[in-house]
Design a protein around this motif. Structure first.
Motif, short mmCIF file in Angstrom:
data_model
loop_
_atom_site.label_atom_id
_atom_site.label_comp_id
_atom_site.label_asym_id
_atom_site.label_seq_id
_atom_site.Cartn_x
_atom_site.Cartn_y
_atom_site.Cartn_z
N PHE A 103 128.88 59.01 73.04
CA PHE A 103 129.42 58.34 74.12
C PHE A 103 128.89 57.43 75.23
CE2 PHE A 103 132.58 62.36 73.91
CZ PHE A 103 132.98 61.81 72.82
N LEU A 104 127.67 57.57 75.31
CA LEU A 104 126.80 56.72 76.30
C LEU A 104 126.13 55.55 75.81
CD1 LEU A 104 125.06 59.86 78.18
CD2 LEU A 104 127.09 58.44 79.03
N ARG A 105 126.29 55.48 74.56
CA ARG A 105 125.70 54.13 73.70
C ARG A 105 126.20 52.96 74.15
NH1 ARG A 105 126.75 55.51 68.11
NH2 ARG A 105 124.91 57.38 68.48
N ASP A 106 125.29 52.02 74.33
CA ASP A 106 125.92 50.69 74.88
C ASP A 106 126.84 50.19 74.00
OD1 ASP A 106 123.86 50.66 76.62
OD2 ASP A 106 122.70 49.08 75.82
N ASP A 107 128.11 49.50 74.25
CA ASP A 107 129.17 49.00 73.69
C ASP A 107 128.85 47.58 73.37
OD1 ASP A 107 130.65 51.23 73.18
OD2 ASP A 107 131.85 50.77 74.82
N ILE A 108 128.44 46.95 72.39
CA ILE A 108 128.27 45.62 72.21
C ILE A 108 129.71 44.72 72.10
CG2 ILE A 108 127.09 43.75 70.27
CD1 ILE A 108 125.21 45.91 71.69
N ILE A 109 129.59 43.74 72.69
CA ILE A 109 130.83 42.69 72.92
C ILE A 109 130.44 41.45 72.33
CG2 ILE A 109 132.57 42.09 74.45
CD1 ILE A 109 132.57 45.15 74.26
N GLU A 110 131.19 41.07 71.31
CA GLU A 110 130.95 39.55 71.05
C GLU A 110 131.41 38.71 71.96
OE1 GLU A 110 129.18 38.53 68.64
OE2 GLU A 110 128.65 40.61 67.83
N THR A 111 130.70 37.82 72.42
CA THR A 111 131.18 36.75 73.45
C THR A 111 130.30 35.42 73.21
OG1 THR A 111 129.24 37.01 75.16
CG2 THR A 111 131.51 38.31 75.25
N ASP A 112 130.26 34.42 73.88
CA ASP A 112 129.25 32.96 73.91
C ASP A 112 127.83 33.66 74.18
OD1 ASP A 112 131.88 31.79 73.28
OD2 ASP A 112 131.92 31.10 75.39
N ALA A 113 127.66 34.79 74.63
CA ALA A 113 126.07 34.93 74.99
C ALA A 113 125.38 35.25 73.74
CB ALA A 113 125.98 36.20 75.88
N SER A 114 124.01 35.33 73.67
CA SER A 114 123.20 35.67 72.88
C SER A 114 123.50 36.99 72.78
CB SER A 114 121.75 35.07 73.08
OG SER A 114 121.41 33.90 73.35
N GLU A 115 123.59 37.86 73.78
CA GLU A 115 123.90 39.20 73.48
C GLU A 115 124.68 39.52 74.84
OE1 GLU A 115 121.34 43.60 73.04
OE2 GLU A 115 120.24 41.47 73.46
N LEU A 442 132.58 59.43 81.14
CA LEU A 442 132.50 57.82 81.69
C LEU A 442 133.05 57.97 83.13
CD1 LEU A 442 133.09 55.84 78.77
CD2 LEU A 442 131.02 56.94 79.61
N ALA A 443 133.48 59.20 83.67
CA ALA A 443 134.11 59.11 84.99
C ALA A 443 133.39 58.86 85.67
CB ALA A 443 134.77 60.72 85.19
N PHE A 444 132.08 59.12 85.88
CA PHE A 444 131.13 58.90 87.11
C PHE A 444 129.94 58.12 86.46
CE2 PHE A 444 133.28 62.99 88.19
CZ PHE A 444 133.99 62.32 89.45
N VAL A 445 130.17 57.16 85.93
CA VAL A 445 129.09 56.07 85.38
C VAL A 445 129.50 54.69 86.00
CG1 VAL A 445 128.26 57.53 83.60
CG2 VAL A 445 130.11 55.65 83.04
N ASN A 446 128.60 53.82 86.19
CA ASN A 446 128.50 52.50 86.37
C ASN A 446 128.67 51.63 85.10
OD1 ASN A 446 128.61 49.87 87.09
ND2 ASN A 446 126.25 49.85 87.72
N LYS A 447 129.85 51.34 84.96
CA LYS A 447 130.15 50.65 83.47
C LYS A 447 129.62 48.99 83.80
CE LYS A 447 134.04 53.53 82.71
NZ LYS A 447 135.44 53.74 82.71
N LYS A 448 128.30 48.99 83.40
CA LYS A 448 127.64 47.62 83.85
C LYS A 448 127.79 46.61 82.57
CE LYS A 448 123.82 48.21 85.82
NZ LYS A 448 122.44 48.42 86.03
N THR A 449 128.36 45.41 83.03
CA THR A 449 128.26 44.19 82.04
C THR A 449 127.03 43.67 82.04
OG1 THR A 449 130.77 43.83 82.41
CG2 THR A 449 129.23 41.94 81.64
N VAL A 450 126.47 43.40 80.77
CA VAL A 450 125.14 43.01 80.68
C VAL A 450 125.32 41.74 79.87
CG1 VAL A 450 122.85 42.85 79.75
CG2 VAL A 450 123.93 45.11 80.79
N TYR A 451 124.93 40.31 80.14
CA TYR A 451 125.09 39.11 79.54
C TYR A 451 123.73 38.31 79.28
CZ TYR A 451 127.82 34.99 78.53
OH TYR A 451 128.20 33.77 77.80
N ILE A 452 123.13 38.23 78.26
CA ILE A 452 121.89 37.58 77.94
C ILE A 452 122.10 36.34 77.04
CG2 ILE A 452 119.62 37.84 76.96
CD1 ILE A 452 120.32 41.05 77.31
N ASN A 453 121.38 35.19 77.61
CA ASN A 453 121.35 34.03 76.87
C ASN A 453 119.92 33.78 76.46
OD1 ASN A 453 123.80 33.00 75.96
ND2 ASN A 453 124.19 31.91 77.81
N ASN A 454 119.36 33.48 75.34
CA ASN A 454 118.18 33.17 74.93
C ASN A 454 118.04 31.71 75.29
OD1 ASN A 454 117.48 35.80 74.32
ND2 ASN A 454 118.18 35.46 72.24
#
Length: 454
Positions: A103-115, A442-454
């Motif tokens: 449940f707490l594993r990072d959710d990978i989202i495909e975008t224009d970012a490297s990650e 997930l009721a009391f977590v910060n759902k943080k968006t992480v965007y990385i470009n190499n």
């Protein structure tokens, strides 16, 4: 102003214990400890946290008898139901042991970012304000996913189950959780505003009445803090003309009378189509009249007293007002101190308290309707929104009605109940947010968006 809390056995009327209220200095010390503990607890590996929950489950199993007796002595629950409550808590812990990492594993989202991905970071210290009716289950269904996610918890439990509150804190400590991970606050409601306003507290969860929910929501909103509210209910139990009563009548009775009727998700309004009405009344009445009342510490007791005498008085008042408006007493309507007899009211209409309000005790309001359409319309005629149950042989037809009910749950041929594997919560004045399942973690977590470009 009193500086102590006294607990009383509602069945015998005997005083159990006296507890000293935490002073402002005590409360501040607990808040500071929670903050300090969070700074290291949040960084512990999930595997290490899960290992502690395994120890907690083992302790609950080993102490089931004594913990069950404590629960029954403090709030009157039949001992067989106290045993079942501890067992359900163990099932809850096992569910999160198996699923927390996923449940707490990072959710990978495909975008224009490297990650790019969503990470789930704990928020910090979460305050829980909890009721007395399920003294262990209500607390642990909040605490287990909240702590597993890396938060720490403060508990303000109902004063009449202070012994249970302290026992839960002890269990966490003895299981090896860091000191300050889970703490009980022995305080009254006057201190809640200051606690919620403290910068250390990041969010608040409440299970209780809609009146209490409005107050907590107001305070949380004032301080711009997230809140989760699981409030009262007035669940409808629809009995359609093709329902198999011989198969389901025991479930239907349990849906109203479990925990001596003191459950937010209990069936409270029985909406019965006229073609099956007489059969339902005969079977329902027979089962209710044969529920064994007695000492809640005896294994064969099915019905006991309510948790406090004032609760029985409130229930009696709701029934009396409904009778004055035309309701008929088929069974029950007898009060003796904290005891209120299992009661069936017929000829109930939508303007009566037993239809409009939450009845927190063993009172079943029966409403006769002419058709299936009318049954669903009557079920939806409520300001509450925890759950609806339907008993019918035509599951396909009932499934097509799901969207007509705005509640947080819709059960077909089963009583509404909570299950760690499914989200739990309500709509309208029954609250907002969801406990249990992945949503509860997930009721009391910060759902943080992480965007990385190499």
């Amino acid at each position: 102003m009193t500086s102590t809390i006294k607990t009383t056995n509602p069945y015998s009327g005997k005083q159990l214990e006296t507890y000293q209220l935490d002073s402002p200095a005590d409360l501040d010390k607990k808040l500071q400890l929670a903050d300090k503990t969070f700074r290291t607890w949040k960084d512990d590996d999930i595997e290490d946290r899960v290992a502690l929950f395994k120890k907690l489950a083992d302790q609950l199993f080993q102490e089931k008898k004594s913990l069950s007796e404590l629960m029954t002595n403090e709030m009157g629950k039949p001992i067989s139901e106290s045993h079942a409550e501890i067992e359900k808590c163990i099932f809850l812990i096992d569910f999160y042991i198996k699923n927390a990492e996923k449940f707490l594993r990072d959710d990978i989202i495909e975008t224009d970012a490297s990650e790019s991905f969503i990470s789930y970071d704990p928020m910090g210290c979460v305050l829980a304000v909890m009721p007395w009716n399920f003294p262990f289950w209500q607390v642990l269904r909040f605490a287990v996913p909240t702590l597993a996610a890396g938060n720490v918890a403060l508990l303000k439990h109902a004063s009449n189950v202070t012994g249970c509150a302290l026992a839960i804190e002890r269990l966490f400590t003895e299981a090896g959780f860091p000191k300050g991970c889970f703490q009980t606050l022995i305080t009254d409601h006057n201190a809640i505003e200051d606690i919620i306003g403290n910068d250390i507290v990041k969010a608040v969860s409440l299970t209780g009445s809609d009146k209490a929910g409005r107050k907590i929501a107001e305070l949380a909103g004032k301080h711009l803090k997230p809140s989760l509210l699981e409030l009262g209910g007035n669940n409808a139990c629809i009995i359609l003309e093709d329902a198999d009563l011989d198969k389901h009548i025991d479930t239907i009775v349990k849906a109203r009378m479990q925990n001596s009727g003191q459950s937010c998700i209990a069936a409270k309004r029985f909406i019965v189509v006229d073609k099956i009405y007489e059969e339902f009344i005969d079977k329902f009445k027979s089962k209710v009249e044969n529920l064994k009342y007695g000492n809640p510490l005896e294994e064969d007791t099915k019905m006991s007293c309510l948790a406090r005498e004032d609760l029985a008085e409130t229930l009696a008042d709701q029934v009396q007002k409904s009778v004055k408006l035309g309701a008929k007493v088929l069974v029950g309507n007898k009060q003796d101190a904290a005891y209120f007899a299992p009661t069936i009211l017929t000829e109930v209409t939508s303007d009566m308290p037993v239809f409009k309000e939450e009845t927190f005790g063993p009172v079943a309001a029966v409403i006769k309707v002419k058709s299936e359409d009318e049954a669903y319309k009557m079920a939806a005629l409520s300001k509450f929104g925890l759950g609806t149950m339907v008993f019918t042989a035509n599951v396909e037809a009932a499934s097509k009605r799901i969207s007509e009910i705005e509640d947080g749950a819709f059960f077909i041929n089963e009583m509404v109940k909570s299950d760690p594997r499914l989200p739990f919560g309500g709509t309208k004045i029954s609250g907002y947010g969801r406990e249990l399942s992945k949503e509860g973690m997930l009721a009391f977590v910060n759902k943080k968006t992480v965007y990385i470009n190499n």
